[in-house]
Design a protein around this motif. Structure first.
Motif, mmCIF file in Angstrom:
data_model
loop_
_atom_site.group_PDB
_atom_site.id
_atom_site.type_symbol
_atom_site.label_atom_id
_atom_site.label_comp_id
_atom_site.label_asym_id
_atom_site.label_seq_id
_atom_site.Cartn_x
_atom_site.Cartn_y
_atom_site.Cartn_z
ATOM 1 N N PRO A 101 0.818 -1.208 0.000
ATOM 2 C CA PRO A 101 0.000 0.000 0.000
ATOM 3 C C PRO A 101 0.856 1.264 0.000
ATOM 4 O O PRO A 101 2.033 1.244 0.386
ATOM 5 C CB PRO A 101 -0.742 -0.116 1.334
ATOM 6 N N ASP A 102 0.264 2.371 -0.418
ATOM 7 C CA ASP A 102 0.828 3.711 -0.212
ATOM 8 C C ASP A 102 2.301 3.818 -0.586
ATOM 9 O O ASP A 102 3.129 4.246 0.208
ATOM 10 C CB ASP A 102 0.662 4.132 1.250
ATOM 11 N N CYS A 159 -4.788 -1.502 2.725
ATOM 12 C CA CYS A 159 -5.399 -0.430 3.505
ATOM 13 C C CYS A 159 -4.399 0.179 4.478
ATOM 14 O O CYS A 159 -3.363 -0.410 4.799
ATOM 15 C CB CYS A 159 -6.596 -0.969 4.300
ATOM 16 N N ALA A 160 -4.740 1.365 4.959
ATOM 17 C CA ALA A 160 -3.965 1.970 6.037
ATOM 18 C C ALA A 160 -4.192 1.177 7.320
ATOM 19 O O ALA A 160 -5.034 0.276 7.374
ATOM 20 C CB ALA A 160 -4.384 3.427 6.214
ATOM 21 N N ASP A 161 -3.462 1.516 8.375
ATOM 22 C CA ASP A 161 -3.620 0.798 9.642
ATOM 23 C C ASP A 161 -5.050 0.914 10.165
ATOM 24 O O ASP A 161 -5.564 -0.018 10.785
ATOM 25 C CB ASP A 161 -2.646 1.350 10.688
ATOM 26 N N GLU A 162 -5.670 2.073 9.948
ATOM 27 C CA GLU A 162 -7.065 2.295 10.324
ATOM 28 C C GLU A 162 -7.848 2.589 9.053
ATOM 29 O O GLU A 162 -7.441 3.425 8.244
ATOM 30 C CB GLU A 162 -7.176 3.474 11.301
ATOM 31 N N GLN A 212 -17.420 4.435 10.823
ATOM 32 C CA GLN A 212 -16.671 3.767 11.867
ATOM 33 C C GLN A 212 -15.316 3.303 11.346
ATOM 34 O O GLN A 212 -15.196 2.850 10.210
ATOM 35 C CB GLN A 212 -17.457 2.563 12.385
ATOM 36 N N LEU A 213 -14.299 3.408 12.183
ATOM 37 C CA LEU A 213 -12.947 2.967 11.825
ATOM 38 C C LEU A 213 -12.696 1.551 12.338
ATOM 39 O O LEU A 213 -13.157 1.166 13.418
ATOM 40 C CB LEU A 213 -11.904 3.918 12.417
ATOM 41 N N PHE A 214 -11.932 0.791 11.561
ATOM 42 C CA PHE A 214 -11.593 -0.588 11.893
ATOM 43 C C PHE A 214 -10.092 -0.797 11.695
ATOM 44 O O PHE A 214 -9.409 -0.008 11.044
ATOM 45 C CB PHE A 214 -12.353 -1.569 10.987
#
Length: 229
Positions: A101-102, A159-162, A212-214
């Motif tokens: 990612p990123d 994905c990002a960490d969150e 909501q964040l996961f």
């Protein structure tokens, strides 16, 4: 009995999702054979070097992408050894799939004229675009990635960490190349044991109401799987 002298190489299929686009990192070859053509990053395995060590070295040398990139996933896909696949002689290549990612803009290595992220669908649509048998390798690796998203939490590597469930769904849609029903996906993702864990916080970066964040859970396989159908 005659034996052909053989070289051993590693080829890398490096995939990411950027702005909703499923992309592969390609290099434009700066040396013969196939000078000027697009190819997967890779190179010959050095004496005393392990296969995965060679893949990680090439990942850094030819692209500027370090193997310590957070959340990067690296796995072996298959071995390719058809006679004539390389005009320099008999070369056996072990292909690796890297999901990352990123990433920053890639930097071409010593035997590459340039390196660029290109949409996977665009490359797969043109079987003659890549040098050697790299179209076949890319096809196999992309199908591996698409299949693994069904039964493993591998999508979270993009994905990002969150992340929000909408962002996670966007990864699936980009990799699979199909739209998914938002409510149905949300229900499946949040009810699959160990897939995602709520953080008790929200964000408005998706637009609209707070989402909501996961974070990634501890599951290594998804039961039941999330199917493309």
């Amino acid at each position: 009995m005659d034996f052909d002298p053989m070289g051993v190489a590693t080829d890398l299929v490096i995939l990411t999702v950027q702005d909703g686009s499923f992309e592969v990192l390609l290099i434009r070859r700066g040396i013969a054979p196939h000078r000027g053509r697009w190819a997967l990053p890779g190179g010959f395995v050095r004496a005393g070097e392990g296969l995965e060590d060679a893949a990680r070295r090439e990942l850094a040398e030819e692209t500027g992408v370090g193997s310590s990139t957070p959340r990067m996933h690296l796995e072996q896909v298959a071995t390719y050894g058809e006679p004539g696949r390389d005009p320099r002689g008999r070369v056996i290549s072990v292909a690796y799939l890297a999901l990352v990612p990123d990433l920053p803009a890639p930097v071409a290595g010593s035997d590459a004229a340039s390196a660029s992220w290109i949409p996977v669908a665009e490359v797969l649509a043109d079987p003659g675009r890549l040098a050697f048998d790299h179209h076949r390798i890319l096809t196999d690796a992309v199908e591996r990635a698409r299949a693994k998203l069904e039964y493993s939490p591998l999508a979270t590597a993009f994905c990002a960490d969150e992340f929000t469930i909408s962002e996670l769904r966007g990864v699936y849609e980009a990799v699979w190349g199909v739209p998914l029903d938002p409510r149905n996906f949300h229900r499946k993702a949040t009810r699959t044991e160990g897939f995602v864990v709520p953080l008790g916080a929200t964000t408005t970066r998706d637009g609209g109401r707070p989402a909501q964040l996961f974070r990634r859970g501890t599951a290594t396989t998804l039961h039941p799987p999330l199917t493309r159908g």
